[in-house]
Write an enzyme that holds these catalytic residues in place. Structure first.
Site, mmCIF file in Angstrom:
data_model
loop_
_atom_site.group_PDB
_atom_site.id
_atom_site.type_symbol
_atom_site.label_atom_id
_atom_site.label_comp_id
_atom_site.label_asym_id
_atom_site.label_seq_id
_atom_site.Cartn_x
_atom_site.Cartn_y
_atom_site.Cartn_z
ATOM 1 C CB SER A 138 20.525 41.923 68.390
ATOM 2 O OG SER A 138 19.230 41.743 67.870
ATOM 3 C CG ASP A 159 16.543 34.492 70.291
ATOM 4 O OD1 ASP A 159 15.956 34.823 69.232
ATOM 5 O OD2 ASP A 159 17.681 34.899 70.579
ATOM 6 C CG HIS A 169 19.019 37.029 68.149
ATOM 7 N ND1 HIS A 169 18.153 37.312 69.166
ATOM 8 C CD2 HIS A 169 19.398 38.201 67.636
ATOM 9 C CE1 HIS A 169 18.015 38.617 69.279
ATOM 10 N NE2 HIS A 169 18.757 39.185 68.359
#
Ligand SMILES: *[C@@H]1O[C@H](CO)[C@@H](O)[C@H](O)[C@H]1NC(C)=O
Ligand SMILES: *[C@@H]1O[C@H](CO)[C@@H](O)[C@H](O)[C@H]1NC(C)=O
Ligand SMILES: *[C@@H]1O[C@H](CO)[C@@H](O)[C@H](O)[C@H]1NC(C)=O
Ligand SMILES: *[C@@H]1O[C@H](CO)[C@@H](O)[C@H](O)[C@H]1NC(C)=O
Ligand SMILES: *[C@@H]1O[C@H](CO)[C@@H](O)[C@H](O)[C@H]1NC(C)=O
Ligand SMILES: *[C@@H]1O[C@H](CO)[C@@H](O)[C@H](O)[C@H]1NC(C)=O
Length: 482
Positions: free
Chosen positions: A203, A451, A454
């Site tokens: 990702s 998160d 990311h």
């Protein structure tokens, strides 16, 4: 064709946290219990977000930030969920391992450490300047695009929309020995006219693609051409420049399958077959002009290593009669195999494929993890002294660079048409604890997660494409022999 190891129907298998000390199936139960209630909602509302958050593994990489923070917790553990305890175990372990402090000797040690690590990179893809070492300096101009001007910006990376402090937007990377030019969308598109570029990895590879889409959309709006059923393979096209941009999913490069537990359910662990690459990405190499490989974060789980049909060892497993080869070993093996596959690809040789390795970047969770109250709410980059020289990220970076160097030597000796380069962003991103979404996303999707792996868009991840732009314009366009 063997199946990809994970699918959206097995979210519990793809828990982002790797655990060093706790029994993984026990931990799975905990995670399942924790997220089961929101699971349906999750699936319905945002498969994409699930991929982004749940499919991204991350490890104890944040040790640096945790260490640097004087306000570390130690209390509040007794009544927490087991997952938190497990995280805490890991955190404590890291604290024992790493002893940084934001003082000058630390900074000096880091410099020395990194200088010793410098690897002479060959002249195959000429690197006019080493952009890997430098510092973040204030940039009043801010980013090249905003959430208003990027039509493809994914909502779960639109941190500004969800109230993130804008401080992280006003920095630019200043390499030690040169300048890194600001991204010029029109210029980039001119250079890559008629070419095909793929980001190959997890990702975070997709994160870089999303950044590049936003940057380039300032000059031309891309067309969404292809998306596979699981959103693991994506293709975009810039018609006016006939430029094709792709994301190709692979967690391990190698063929890997989730380990199945006694109930027949997939666990968070994988059996990684070191001798066998995942054909899903290797079969898509022909036709590419540029490839950007990356990875590493999925290796922080408990994973098992197989060779020649035999289980030869593990990573992070702590099982009495199984050799733990360590993350760096596993990463080295699969990176080597991946680069060899790229070098062997006949069409890539004909086209003069240029393959870059984008080096490892860490997460910056503090005081917990994805679902256990971890956060990353800093509003400016870390100081150099706040990053530990013992961070495993440096070792993974070294492994990746060494393997690129090895591939260069081999292909140069072979007269191969494939060229290799490095996008070394490890140090820059180690410092950017302020660049993650944290809790700034739509809470209707997942209420209580964070998160810190990311990167927000716009944000420091855009710098990866500044480096890519620089490398691509530096090299002569590869001759196309058909
Ligand atoms: C390739 O990807 C597709 C879609 O994500 C999946 O169904 C298939 O099983 C994968 N193949 C391999 C070899 O991993
Ligand atoms: C963009 O970010 C601003 C905050 O900077 C926010 O108010 C706005 O809703 C966002 N717009 C979009 C389209 O995401
Ligand atoms: C567009 O680029 C592809 C290669 O990426 C090439 O095969 C094709 O002929 C090009 N199309 C045009 C119209 O130039
Ligand atoms: C160790 O190996 C023995 C014999 O191969 C096996 O029976 C046993 O289950 C193994 N122990 C563990 C902890 O895996
Ligand atoms: C969110 O997570 C934190 C830390 O695990 C916990 O203390 C809190 O109760 C959770 N909140 C909700 C609404 O689940
Ligand atoms: C970050 O979050 C923690 C925990 O919620 C809080 O104690 C701290 O003050 C926050 N820091 C900033 C800079 O907002």
């Amino acid at each position: 064709m063997a199946p990809l190891p994970a699918s959206p129907s097995s979210i519990s298998t793809a828990s982002p946290r790797s655990l060093l000390h706790s029994n993984s199936s026990e931990w799975n139960v905990v995670v399942q219990r924790n997220i089961k209630s929101s699971l349906l909602l999750l699936l319905v509302l945002s498969t994409v977000f699930v991929f982004s958050v749940v499919y991204s593994s991350q490890g104890f990489g944040t040790a640096a930030t945790r260490e640097a923070n004087p306000l570390v917790p130690g209390e509040d553990l007794a009544d927490e969920q087991p997952i938190v305890v497990a995280d805490e175990v890991m955190w404590q372990q890291n604290r024992a391992r790493l002893q940084p402090s934001p003082c000058h000797p630390q900074t000096r040690r880091l410099r020395e450490h990194l200088n010793n690590q410098e690897i002479k990179v060959g002249t195959q893809v000429e690197e006019k300047c080493d952009m890997s070492m430098g510092k973040w300096v204030r940039e009043p101009k801010g980013p090249v695009y905003t959430n208003q001007t990027c039509p493809t910006l994914p909502d779960f990376k639109n941190c500004q929309k969800y109230g993130k402090d804008p401080g992280h937007l006003f920095w630019r990377w200043q390499p030690d020995g040169c300048d890194l030019p600001r991204f010029a969308p029109a210029r980039f598109l001119d250079v890559v006219r008629g070419k095909r570029l793929a980001f190959i990895g997890d990702s975070l590879a997709r994160n870089q693609m999303e950044s590049l889409l936003c940057l380039l959309s300032q000059a031309e709006t891309p067309t969404d051409v292809y998306r596979d059923a699981f959103d693991k393979f994506r293709t975009w096209h810039f018609p006016a420049h006939n430029f094709t941009l792709m994301a190709m999913w692979t967690e391990f490069y190698a063929h890997a399958e989730p380990v199945i537990d006694a109930d027949g359910k997939p666990t968070a662990s994988f059996d990684i077959h070191l001798g066998r690459l995942n054909a899903n990405w290797t079969s898509r190499l022909p036709g590419l002009d540029y490839a950007v490989l990356s990875g590493g974060n999925w290796f922080f789980r408990v994973n098992y290593l197989w060779e020649g049909g035999r289980r030869v060892g593990c990573v992070n497993c702590r099982e009495a009669n199984l050799t733990d080869f360590g993350i760096a070993y596993a990463v080295r093996r699969v990176v080597r195999a991946a680069l060899e596959a790229v070098a062997r690809c006949e069409d890539c040789n004909r086209r003069g494929l240029v393959a870059f390795m984008r080096t490892y970047t860490p997460d910056h969770f503090e005081h917990g993890s994805w679902f256990s109250g971890g956060y990353c709410n800093r509003t400016r980059p870390l100081e150099e002294g706040e990053v530990s020289s013992e961070h495993i990220g440096w070792e993974l970076r070294r492994v990746q660079r060494e393997e690129v160097e090895r591939a260069r030597e081999t292909t140069t000796a072979d007269g191969s048409g494939v060229r290799f380069g490095v996008l070394d962003v490890t140090k820059a991103m180690m410092l950017r604890a302020d660049g993650h979404p944290g809790g700034h996303y739509d809470k209707r999707w997942v209420r209580n997660a964070s998160d810190c792996l990311h990167w927000c868009l716009p944000g420091p991840v855009d710098m990866w494409n500044d480096v890519l732009q620089q490398r691509i314009v530096e090299i002569a366009p590869p001759p196309v022999v058909r």
